[in-house]
Design a protein around this motif. Structure first.
Motif, PDB file in Angstrom:
ATOM      1  N   GLU A 486      56.861 -49.391 -70.868  1.00  0.00           N
ATOM      2  CA  GLU A 486      56.817 -47.950 -70.585  1.00  0.00           C
ATOM      3  C   GLU A 486      57.361 -47.291 -69.079  1.00  0.00           C
ATOM      4  OE1 GLU A 486      56.315 -43.925 -71.649  1.00  0.00           O
ATOM      5  OE2 GLU A 486      55.798 -45.905 -72.871  1.00  0.00           O
ATOM      6  N   ILE A 487      57.321 -48.320 -68.174  1.00  0.00           N
ATOM      7  CA  ILE A 487      57.987 -47.703 -66.866  1.00  0.00           C
ATOM      8  C   ILE A 487      59.436 -47.987 -67.056  1.00  0.00           C
ATOM      9  CG2 ILE A 487      58.342 -48.682 -64.464  1.00  0.00           C
ATOM     10  CD1 ILE A 487      55.233 -49.483 -64.439  1.00  0.00           C
ATOM     11  N   ARG A 488      60.029 -49.085 -67.720  1.00  0.00           N
ATOM     12  CA  ARG A 488      61.466 -49.182 -68.003  1.00  0.00           C
ATOM     13  C   ARG A 488      61.821 -48.075 -68.746  1.00  0.00           C
ATOM     14  NH1 ARG A 488      61.202 -53.238 -70.831  1.00  0.00           N
ATOM     15  NH2 ARG A 488      61.855 -55.012 -69.095  1.00  0.00           N
ATOM     16  N   ARG A 489      61.273 -47.373 -69.849  1.00  0.00           N
ATOM     17  CA  ARG A 489      61.755 -46.386 -70.663  1.00  0.00           C
ATOM     18  C   ARG A 489      61.537 -45.111 -69.957  1.00  0.00           C
ATOM     19  NH1 ARG A 489      60.197 -42.221 -73.309  1.00  0.00           N
ATOM     20  NH2 ARG A 489      58.088 -42.188 -72.421  1.00  0.00           N
ATOM     21  N   LYS A 490      60.790 -44.977 -68.912  1.00  0.00           N
ATOM     22  CA  LYS A 490      60.690 -43.612 -68.221  1.00  0.00           C
ATOM     23  C   LYS A 490      61.859 -43.663 -67.213  1.00  0.00           C
ATOM     24  CE  LYS A 490      55.668 -42.651 -68.763  1.00  0.00           C
ATOM     25  NZ  LYS A 490      54.315 -42.420 -68.035  1.00  0.00           N
ATOM     26  N   GLU A 491      61.946 -44.790 -66.510  1.00  0.00           N
ATOM     27  CA  GLU A 491      63.090 -45.022 -65.695  1.00  0.00           C
ATOM     28  C   GLU A 491      64.564 -44.530 -66.423  1.00  0.00           C
ATOM     29  OE1 GLU A 491      62.977 -48.848 -64.021  1.00  0.00           O
ATOM     30  OE2 GLU A 491      61.150 -48.140 -62.444  1.00  0.00           O
ATOM     31  N   LEU A 492      64.757 -44.971 -67.508  1.00  0.00           N
ATOM     32  CA  LEU A 492      65.951 -44.558 -68.204  1.00  0.00           C
ATOM     33  C   LEU A 492      66.165 -43.504 -68.560  1.00  0.00           C
ATOM     34  CD1 LEU A 492      66.009 -47.865 -70.652  1.00  0.00           C
ATOM     35  CD2 LEU A 492      67.547 -47.338 -68.568  1.00  0.00           C
ATOM     36  N   VAL A 493      65.003 -42.674 -69.139  1.00  0.00           N
ATOM     37  CA  VAL A 493      64.888 -41.157 -69.349  1.00  0.00           C
ATOM     38  C   VAL A 493      65.317 -40.495 -68.242  1.00  0.00           C
ATOM     39  CG1 VAL A 493      63.491 -39.218 -70.011  1.00  0.00           C
ATOM     40  CG2 VAL A 493      63.359 -41.314 -71.188  1.00  0.00           C
ATOM     41  N   ALA A 494      64.857 -40.855 -66.801  1.00  0.00           N
ATOM     42  CA  ALA A 494      64.857 -39.948 -65.663  1.00  0.00           C
ATOM     43  C   ALA A 494      66.627 -40.240 -65.357  1.00  0.00           C
ATOM     44  CB  ALA A 494      64.221 -40.605 -64.551  1.00  0.00           C
ATOM     45  N   ALA A 495      67.000 -41.295 -65.782  1.00  0.00           N
ATOM     46  CA  ALA A 495      68.674 -41.478 -65.447  1.00  0.00           C
ATOM     47  C   ALA A 495      69.397 -40.663 -66.133  1.00  0.00           C
ATOM     48  CB  ALA A 495      68.908 -42.913 -65.641  1.00  0.00           C
ATOM     49  N   MET A 496      68.976 -40.434 -67.502  1.00  0.00           N
ATOM     50  CA  MET A 496      69.951 -39.551 -68.453  1.00  0.00           C
ATOM     51  C   MET A 496      69.617 -38.284 -68.471  1.00  0.00           C
ATOM     52  SD  MET A 496      68.918 -40.657 -72.127  1.00  0.00           S
ATOM     53  CE  MET A 496      69.437 -42.457 -72.066  1.00  0.00           C
ATOM     54  N   SER A 497      68.504 -37.702 -67.675  1.00  0.00           N
ATOM     55  CA  SER A 497      68.081 -36.231 -67.986  1.00  0.00           C
ATOM     56  C   SER A 497      68.852 -35.407 -67.339  1.00  0.00           C
ATOM     57  CB  SER A 497      66.398 -36.119 -67.187  1.00  0.00           C
ATOM     58  OG  SER A 497      65.634 -37.026 -67.778  1.00  0.00           O
ATOM     59  N   PRO A 498      69.349 -35.529 -65.837  1.00  0.00           N
ATOM     60  CA  PRO A 498      70.368 -34.305 -65.484  1.00  0.00           C
ATOM     61  C   PRO A 498      71.524 -34.230 -66.415  1.00  0.00           C
ATOM     62  CG  PRO A 498      69.523 -35.903 -63.604  1.00  0.00           C
ATOM     63  CD  PRO A 498      69.168 -36.658 -65.036  1.00  0.00           C
ATOM     64  N   SER A 499      71.964 -35.367 -66.910  1.00  0.00           N
ATOM     65  CA  SER A 499      73.435 -34.982 -67.703  1.00  0.00           C
ATOM     66  C   SER A 499      73.008 -34.257 -68.996  1.00  0.00           C
ATOM     67  CB  SER A 499      74.032 -36.367 -68.082  1.00  0.00           C
ATOM     68  OG  SER A 499      74.328 -37.119 -66.942  1.00  0.00           O
ATOM     69  N   LEU A 500      71.811 -34.685 -69.658  1.00  0.00           N
ATOM     70  CA  LEU A 500      71.582 -34.164 -70.763  1.00  0.00           C
ATOM     71  C   LEU A 500      70.940 -32.483 -70.692  1.00  0.00           C
ATOM     72  CD1 LEU A 500      69.425 -36.776 -72.621  1.00  0.00           C
ATOM     73  CD2 LEU A 500      71.511 -35.838 -73.392  1.00  0.00           C
ATOM     74  N   LEU A 501      70.288 -32.516 -69.793  1.00  0.00           N
ATOM     75  CA  LEU A 501      69.849 -30.991 -69.487  1.00  0.00           C
ATOM     76  C   LEU A 501      70.946 -30.138 -68.829  1.00  0.00           C
ATOM     77  CD1 LEU A 501      66.624 -31.497 -67.521  1.00  0.00           C
ATOM     78  CD2 LEU A 501      66.635 -30.988 -69.842  1.00  0.00           C
ATOM     79  N   SER A 502      72.140 -30.550 -68.264  1.00  0.00           N
ATOM     80  CA  SER A 502      73.150 -29.704 -67.918  1.00  0.00           C
ATOM     81  C   SER A 502      74.153 -29.298 -69.052  1.00  0.00           C
ATOM     82  CB  SER A 502      73.953 -30.701 -66.987  1.00  0.00           C
ATOM     83  OG  SER A 502      75.321 -29.935 -66.711  1.00  0.00           O
ATOM     84  N   ALA A 503      74.309 -30.396 -69.976  1.00  0.00           N
ATOM     85  CA  ALA A 503      74.739 -30.113 -71.303  1.00  0.00           C
ATOM     86  C   ALA A 503      74.239 -29.038 -72.183  1.00  0.00           C
ATOM     87  CB  ALA A 503      75.085 -31.407 -72.008  1.00  0.00           C
ATOM     88  N   ILE A 504      72.840 -29.169 -72.275  1.00  0.00           N
ATOM     89  CA  ILE A 504      72.420 -28.030 -73.078  1.00  0.00           C
ATOM     90  C   ILE A 504      72.546 -26.898 -72.422  1.00  0.00           C
ATOM     91  CG2 ILE A 504      70.099 -27.375 -73.940  1.00  0.00           C
ATOM     92  CD1 ILE A 504      69.006 -30.334 -74.016  1.00  0.00           C
ATOM     93  N   ALA A 505      72.435 -26.637 -71.292  1.00  0.00           N
ATOM     94  CA  ALA A 505      72.494 -25.529 -70.587  1.00  0.00           C
ATOM     95  C   ALA A 505      74.044 -24.959 -70.700  1.00  0.00           C
ATOM     96  CB  ALA A 505      72.123 -25.562 -68.985  1.00  0.00           C
ATOM     97  N   SER A 506      74.841 -25.515 -70.543  1.00  0.00           N
ATOM     98  CA  SER A 506      76.505 -25.071 -70.476  1.00  0.00           C
ATOM     99  C   SER A 506      76.954 -25.057 -72.142  1.00  0.00           C
ATOM    100  CB  SER A 506      77.391 -26.197 -69.894  1.00  0.00           C
ATOM    101  OG  SER A 506      77.272 -27.427 -70.509  1.00  0.00           O
ATOM    102  N   SER A 507      76.546 -25.852 -72.811  1.00  0.00           N
ATOM    103  CA  SER A 507      77.052 -25.630 -74.372  1.00  0.00           C
ATOM    104  C   SER A 507      75.934 -25.808 -75.488  1.00  0.00           C
ATOM    105  CB  SER A 507      78.079 -26.540 -74.636  1.00  0.00           C
ATOM    106  OG  SER A 507      79.195 -26.371 -73.747  1.00  0.00           O
TER     107      SER A 507
END
Length: 711
Positions: A486-507
């Motif tokens: 679960e710690i590994r999964r949360k760290e991966l989510v934290a790594a991809m969060s900025p890119s995903l949120l930025s893509a949703i906001a822009s397009s």
């Protein structure tokens, strides 16, 4: 260097050594033309011979015979043609005339070979037939008939000639099924030899593709017993692997793969007890014959290592054999460690890259990652640099990425090597890559797996085998990994969060225009960490506008704008809005929604965008969005919405009783299909159809809203 002697003073200068002669190059008399050249002996000394020094190593000019070339050509022609051997070139013949003469001699030699006239004619027919778009159908039929009249009964002779095999391929292309079977039968006994040919191997492929099961059963058995020889051949290996991968039956594949286990398996391949189909599962063979484990494993290892050393690593058959070897060695044993080293020793990494794109190869890489050390995993991951994007969309390659997510403890390494390549490094690349990845049936797993885990929405029936492999990997991970999953999964989510949120906001519109894109947006907004306000505002802004009016695309010129359907008309968009308003995932065990932390408060963000058209939403395809607003605990405008709906209660009642446009279109389509099939159903006897259950009429969301207003 020539020794100094009597000729040393005569080097490239006259004997008297005067300035007038030594400072200039010797002058030669102009050579007379060929027509005026007297036919006399030129072997006498001339002024040219005064400047030729034999001690310098050059060929003496006075020994050149002008007829020497003609004599040499005449003697060569004697070896090729006794009749034309007495012919010699005329004196004064230039190189063009000599070339024409040589071409004539070559043509005469060809004409004396077997099937010379037939081969010449079939090549002319081939030249005409290959122009598919320029040959009338009637003329093509006549040409094909003539081609078969020449080649029938002599297919082997044509197929074994490098310049005539294309004729047989053309015959296969335009042949009837019966004629293709005839060709396959004529070529019987030559297929291994044809497979070794640079050109004839394509004939086998065309015959298998165009042929049927009978043709397959003629060709494939001819490769039994020859796997070790052909798999090492630079030409035959590819056609053999193509046959194994895409043509052979399950039983034929088993016979071919068993030959990797030792000579006895192709010598006694037909000796089966009680006609049981042969099995290529090495574990079954070793269980039946445990005493032969050593020779079988050694033979298999030597053959696989032989191909790896030759850099012939792209064969599906090789990957299947390697997988069979690895699953039959004990994890952590010396055999397993040596096998890991053999795989890692491939300098260019071609072996690992090729393995990722086959079923057995990808499974083997996942097991190597699971059983390897942290150093092994890092080295294996490094091999796939600049390949992850291609792997993500592959039916087998994406499994390696999912296994890497679950096995590599160093999530910084995973995010830098895998996630950054999948998503992209620039903002423009991030948007385009995420949109493409979200809608690809395989690549979407590589983005959504850290967010959702093993949800049924993500792992449908087509990816059931993926779950089985991941469960096997999880079991091995208990002994080889130190980090909590679960710690590994949360760290991966934290790594991809900025890119995903930025893509949703822009397009946002590009992402939610499809069903899978909407699912990704919903999961990203629920699971990602960080500031989600811009992304939520961008999603809410898409809901603006009248649902009953067509919108125009503002990105195109005015004269080229096409009316677009409002987002509320899309069922997947309505489900996305409903999930975001609920603010969490539905738990089947507790039968309630578990909100995320921190809460989204999307109901208050969305309401200003749909406030002016709330009635259209309540009576339209996305009426459940309004139902979710009234059910949301954090929605602060419930009374206002209820007030508007009560004023328009008649519109809600009408929508709840009348047939919706979607249901009407579906009913009309169903009635059309039933009308077309009435004749077929009437012919069936003994079958009585039960009464059909009529679907509910009206908007179910509007009905629920009326119940809430009355309650």
């Amino acid at each position: 260097m020539a020794p100094k002697g009597d000729f040393s003073g005569n080097k490239r200068k006259l004997a008297n050594g005067s300035k007038e002669h030594s400072s200039k190059k010797p002058k030669f008399d102009k050579k007379p033309s060929r027509k005026q050249e007297p036919e006399e002996d030129v072997s006498d000394e001339s002024e040219i011979s005064d400047f030729s020094d034999p001690d310098e190593g050059g060929a003496p000019l006075d020994n050149v015979n002008p007829q020497r070339t003609n004599l040499i050509l005449a003697s060569r022609s004697k070896n090729g043609d006794n009749q034309s051997g007495s012919q010699t070139f005329e004196k004064g013949q230039n190189s063009r005339e000599s070339h024409i003469k040589q071409k004539q001699l070559a043509q005469e030699r060809k004409s004396q070979k077997p099937l010379a006239d037939e081969l010449h004619r079939t090549k002319k027919l081939w030249e005409r037939l290959r122009l598919k778009s320029k040959v009338p159908k009637e003329e093509r039929q006549k040409l094909v008939e003539e081609l078969f009249s020449i080649t029938t009964g002599r297919m082997k002779d044509f197929a074994l000639k490098h310049d005539a095999v294309r004729v047989v391929q053309t015959a296969i292309k335009y042949a009837t099924p019966e004629r293709r079977k005839m060709i396959a039968r004529e070529l019987k006994g030559t297929y291994p030899q044809l497979a070794e040919s640079k050109y004839a191997k394509f004939l086998i492929g065309k015959l298998l593709v165009k042929g049927d099961e009978e043709v397959r059963d003629i060709i494939v058995p001819e490769f039994f017993g020859k796997v070790r020889k052909l798999i090492n051949h630079p030409e035959a290996s590819w056609i053999l692997d193509d046959i194994y991968r895409g043509i052979a039956t399950k039983e034929q594949k088993a016979i071919l793969l068993r030959e990797w286990y030792g000579p006895e398996f192709h010598i006694f391949r037909n000796a089966t007890k009680d006609e049981i189909p042969p099995s290529a599962d090495l574990s079954v063979i070793l269980a039946e014959q445990p005493s032969k484990r050593g020779p079988i494993m050694k033979y298999l290892l030597d053959l696989t290592n032989q191909l790896i050393q030759k850099k012939m690593t792209g064969f599906t058959m090789l990957h299947d054999a390697m997988y069979q070897y690895y699953v039959n060695v004990k994890p952590g044993s010396e055999e397993a460690k040596e096998y890991m080293e053999m795989v890692k020793e491939d300098e260019n990494g071609d072996l690992l890259k090729n393995m990722a794109f086959t079923k057995s190869g990808a499974r083997l890489v996942c097991l190597l990652l699971a059983n390897g050390t942290a150093k092994d995993r890092k080295q294996l991951l490094k091999t796939y640099k600049d390949t992850f994007q291609l792997m993500s969309s592959d039916p087998n390659g994406h499994l390696v990425i999912l296994a890497a997510y679950d096995l590599i403890d160093d999530t910084v390494l995973t995010s830098k090597s895998i996630i950054s390549e999948l998503i992209g490094k620039t903002e423009q690349d991030e948007v385009s890559n995420i949109v493409v990845t979200a809608n690809d049936p395989n690549a979407r797993l590589t983005i959504r797996y850290p967010l959702e885990g093993t949800s049924k929405a993500l792992f449908d029936a087509g990816h059931a085998d993926d779950l089985k492999l991941l469960e096997e990997v999880w079991e091995i991970r208990k002994t080889t990994s130190k980090k909590d999953p679960e710690i590994r999964r949360k760290e991966l989510v934290a790594a991809m969060s900025p890119s995903l949120l930025s893509a949703i906001a822009s397009s946002p519109l590009d992402l939610i225009s499809t069903s899978h894109g909407s699912q990704l947006v919903a999961e990203a907004l629920l699971s990602c960490v960080g500031d989600k306000s811009e992304a939520l505002q961008a999603i809410a802004a898409i809901a603006k506008g009248d649902p009953n009016g067509a919108e125009e695309s503002s990105e195109e010129p005015e004269d080229a704008r096409v009316p677009q359907e409002h987002i509320s008309k899309a069922p997947h968009a309505g489900r996305m809005f409903k999930t975001l308003i609920a603010g969490g995932h539905f738990d089947k065990a507790t039968r309630r929604v578990i909100p995320v932390d921190p809460p989204l408060h999307f109901a208050d963000i969305l309401y200003p965008s749909i406030k002016d058209h709330i009635l259209a939403w309540a009576t339209g395809p996305s009426s459940f969005v309004v139902v979710s607003l009234l059910e949301a605990d954090d929605f602060s405008h419930k009374d206002e919405v209820k007030k508007v709906l009560k004023k328009n209660k008649k519109a809600l009642e009408k929508a709840s009783t009348e047939e919706t446009p979607e249901r009407k279109a579906a009913r009309e389509a169903r009635e059309t299909v039933e009308a077309d099939g009435d004749d077929k159903k009437s012919k069936r006897k003994g079958k009585k159809a039960g009464p059909k259950k009529e679907s509910a009429v009206g908007n179910m969301g509007s009905k629920l809203l009326l119940e809430k207003l009355s309650g």
